[in-house]
Design a protein around this motif. Structure first.
Motif, short mmCIF file in Angstrom:
data_model
loop_
_atom_site.label_atom_id
_atom_site.label_comp_id
_atom_site.label_asym_id
_atom_site.label_seq_id
_atom_site.Cartn_x
_atom_site.Cartn_y
_atom_site.Cartn_z
N ALA A 1 -71.95 -42.69 14.25
CA ALA A 1 -71.06 -42.67 13.09
C ALA A 1 -70.06 -41.52 13.17
CB ALA A 1 -71.87 -42.59 11.81
N LEU A 2 -70.50 -40.37 13.67
CA LEU A 2 -69.61 -39.22 13.80
C LEU A 2 -68.50 -39.51 14.81
CD1 LEU A 2 -68.97 -36.24 13.18
CD2 LEU A 2 -70.49 -35.62 15.06
N ARG A 3 -68.88 -40.11 15.94
CA ARG A 3 -67.88 -40.44 16.96
C ARG A 3 -66.83 -41.40 16.39
NH1 ARG A 3 -71.17 -41.93 20.43
NH2 ARG A 3 -71.02 -44.20 20.19
N TRP A 4 -67.30 -42.41 15.68
CA TRP A 4 -66.38 -43.36 15.06
C TRP A 4 -65.46 -42.66 14.07
CZ3 TRP A 4 -66.35 -48.99 13.89
CH2 TRP A 4 -66.79 -49.74 14.98
N SER A 5 -66.04 -41.82 13.23
CA SER A 5 -65.25 -41.20 12.16
C SER A 5 -64.14 -40.32 12.72
CB SER A 5 -66.16 -40.37 11.25
OG SER A 5 -66.62 -39.20 11.89
N ILE B 1 -60.13 -51.69 6.00
CA ILE B 1 -59.85 -50.32 5.57
C ILE B 1 -60.98 -49.79 4.71
CG2 ILE B 1 -58.30 -48.83 4.25
CD1 ILE B 1 -56.03 -50.73 4.86
N THR B 2 -61.47 -48.62 5.10
CA THR B 2 -62.45 -47.90 4.29
C THR B 2 -62.38 -46.43 4.67
OG1 THR B 2 -64.73 -47.89 3.50
CG2 THR B 2 -64.41 -48.23 5.87
N SER B 3 -63.18 -45.61 4.01
CA SER B 3 -63.20 -44.18 4.30
C SER B 3 -63.83 -43.92 5.66
CB SER B 3 -63.99 -43.44 3.22
OG SER B 3 -63.47 -43.74 1.94
N ARG B 4 -63.46 -42.82 6.30
CA ARG B 4 -63.96 -42.54 7.65
C ARG B 4 -65.49 -42.50 7.71
NH1 ARG B 4 -60.62 -41.17 11.78
NH2 ARG B 4 -58.44 -40.80 11.23
N PHE B 5 -66.11 -41.89 6.72
CA PHE B 5 -67.57 -41.78 6.76
C PHE B 5 -68.24 -43.15 6.67
CE2 PHE B 5 -66.67 -41.68 2.19
CZ PHE B 5 -67.65 -42.52 1.67
N HIS B 6 -67.53 -44.14 6.19
CA HIS B 6 -68.08 -45.48 5.94
C HIS B 6 -67.75 -46.48 7.04
CE1 HIS B 6 -68.25 -49.12 3.03
NE2 HIS B 6 -69.49 -48.70 3.22
N LEU B 7 -66.99 -46.07 8.03
CA LEU B 7 -66.47 -47.00 9.04
C LEU B 7 -67.57 -47.68 9.85
CD1 LEU B 7 -63.39 -45.04 10.42
CD2 LEU B 7 -63.33 -47.29 9.32
N ALA B 8 -68.50 -46.90 10.38
CA ALA B 8 -69.50 -47.46 11.29
C ALA B 8 -70.36 -48.51 10.60
CB ALA B 8 -70.38 -46.34 11.86
N ARG B 9 -70.82 -48.22 9.38
CA ARG B 9 -71.69 -49.17 8.68
C ARG B 9 -70.93 -50.42 8.26
NH1 ARG B 9 -74.00 -49.63 3.20
NH2 ARG B 9 -72.89 -47.74 2.54
N LEU C 1 -55.77 -39.82 6.97
CA LEU C 1 -54.92 -39.53 8.12
C LEU C 1 -55.60 -38.56 9.08
CD1 LEU C 1 -51.45 -39.16 6.34
CD2 LEU C 1 -52.35 -41.15 7.59
N GLY C 2 -56.30 -37.58 8.56
CA GLY C 2 -56.99 -36.61 9.40
C GLY C 2 -58.35 -37.12 9.84
N SER C 3 -59.02 -36.37 10.71
CA SER C 3 -60.30 -36.80 11.27
C SER C 3 -61.50 -36.10 10.65
CB SER C 3 -60.31 -36.58 12.78
OG SER C 3 -60.13 -35.21 13.09
N ARG C 4 -61.28 -35.25 9.64
CA ARG C 4 -62.40 -34.54 9.02
C ARG C 4 -63.21 -35.51 8.16
NH1 ARG C 4 -60.67 -29.00 6.27
NH2 ARG C 4 -62.95 -28.92 6.15
N ARG D 1 -72.06 -36.95 3.53
CA ARG D 1 -71.82 -38.39 3.40
C ARG D 1 -72.13 -39.11 4.70
NH1 ARG D 1 -66.49 -39.67 -0.33
NH2 ARG D 1 -67.54 -39.35 -2.33
N LEU D 2 -71.79 -38.50 5.81
CA LEU D 2 -72.06 -39.12 7.10
C LEU D 2 -73.56 -39.23 7.36
CD1 LEU D 2 -70.25 -40.21 9.37
CD2 LEU D 2 -70.62 -38.07 10.58
N ALA D 3 -74.31 -38.24 6.93
CA ALA D 3 -75.77 -38.29 7.09
C ALA D 3 -76.35 -39.45 6.28
CB ALA D 3 -76.38 -36.97 6.64
N ARG D 4 -75.89 -39.63 5.07
CA ARG D 4 -76.36 -40.74 4.24
C ARG D 4 -75.96 -42.08 4.85
NH1 ARG D 4 -74.61 -44.19 0.33
NH2 ARG D 4 -76.12 -44.73 -1.33
N GLU D 5 -74.74 -42.16 5.39
CA GLU D 5 -74.29 -43.41 6.00
C GLU D 5 -75.15 -43.77 7.21
OE1 GLU D 5 -71.82 -45.84 5.37
OE2 GLU D 5 -72.09 -44.92 3.41
N ALA D 6 -75.51 -42.77 8.01
CA ALA D 6 -76.38 -43.04 9.16
C ALA D 6 -77.73 -43.56 8.71
CB ALA D 6 -76.54 -41.77 9.99
#
Length: 223
Positions: free
Chosen positions: A41-45, A157-165, A184-187, A192-197
């Motif tokens: 998920a981090l790599r995707w985000s 289209i969705t938020s970066r943290f939500h992309l992988a799921r 636009l940025g990659s942060r 949130r990423l931990a919860r998404e994983a």
């Protein structure tokens, strides 16, 4: 009274069983199974960039704040506005039902936002019966199946943290999607990423378990 976000008490016995199984696997692997998905998920985000064109743009909704799109949802909608301006033939499907106690549906609020930013009403379609990502995508698939379409991927289209799921769920349902981050940025928020994983782990475990036991009801809900 509007529908609230779906909690554990409303997902049914099958969902609770796979939720428990997913957490047991995380414990049994010392967290390694979750860590692998977190890394994915981090790599995707961080690496994904938005495609320049798309004839059908899906915008995943997000719970409203005081009856209006909050900051994260507005970023998703603004990304759709930019893509729609680049491609005058593109149409936008906004997804999301009523997940706040009062006020409009996520889709209705999103459509109003798009119109205020110059997108013609005839280019906007809404799906307002879903309460979470899985229902968003399933209902979108059913709506799109009724209409003429080409083989071009859908821009999701969705938020970066939500992309992988969201991409995993969409592809699990047979949708061809090109994931597009709202920001636009990659942060991205580490929490949130931990919860998404964790949620992505639950999805994969549930899907694998349903296939293993050939549970038609479970498969119909998630594929």
């Amino acid at each position: 009274m509007g529908a609230a976000r779906v909690g554990l008490g409303r997902i049914g016995a099958d969902g609770l069983a796979t939720f428990a199984l997913s957490n047991l696997i995380i414990l049994a692997t010392g967290g390694l199974s979750w860590l692998l998905l977190w890394t994915h998920a981090l790599r995707w985000s961080r690496q994904l960039r938005c495609p320049g064109r798309g004839r059908c743009i899906l915008v995943l909704g997000q719970q409203l704040e005081a009856g209006a799109p909050g900051p994260g949802y507005r970023l998703r909608l603004l990304r759709a506005v930019r893509l729609a301006r680049r491609n005058p033939e593109a149409r936008i499907l906004v997804l999301g039902g009523q997940t706040s106690p009062q006020g409009p549906t996520e889709a209705a609020a999103g459509a109003a936002f798009l119109r205020r930013h110059g997108i013609a009403a005839e280019r906007i379609q809404t799906e307002d019966a879903s309460r979470h990502t899985l229902e968003n995508l399933r209902n979108a698939r059913d709506l799109l199946a009724r209409e003429p379409h080409d083989d071009a991927p859908l821009v999701l289209i969705t938020s970066r943290f939500h992309l992988a799921r969201s991409a995993a769920m969409a592809r699990g349902m047979g949708l061809r999607v090109c994931p597009c981050p709202a920001e636009l940025g990659s942060r991205v928020s580490a929490a949130r990423l931990a919860r998404e994983a964790w949620m992505l782990h639950w999805y994969h475990v549930g899907r694998g378990f349903a296939r293993l036991i050939r549970h038609r009801g479970m498969l119909e809900r998630i594929t």
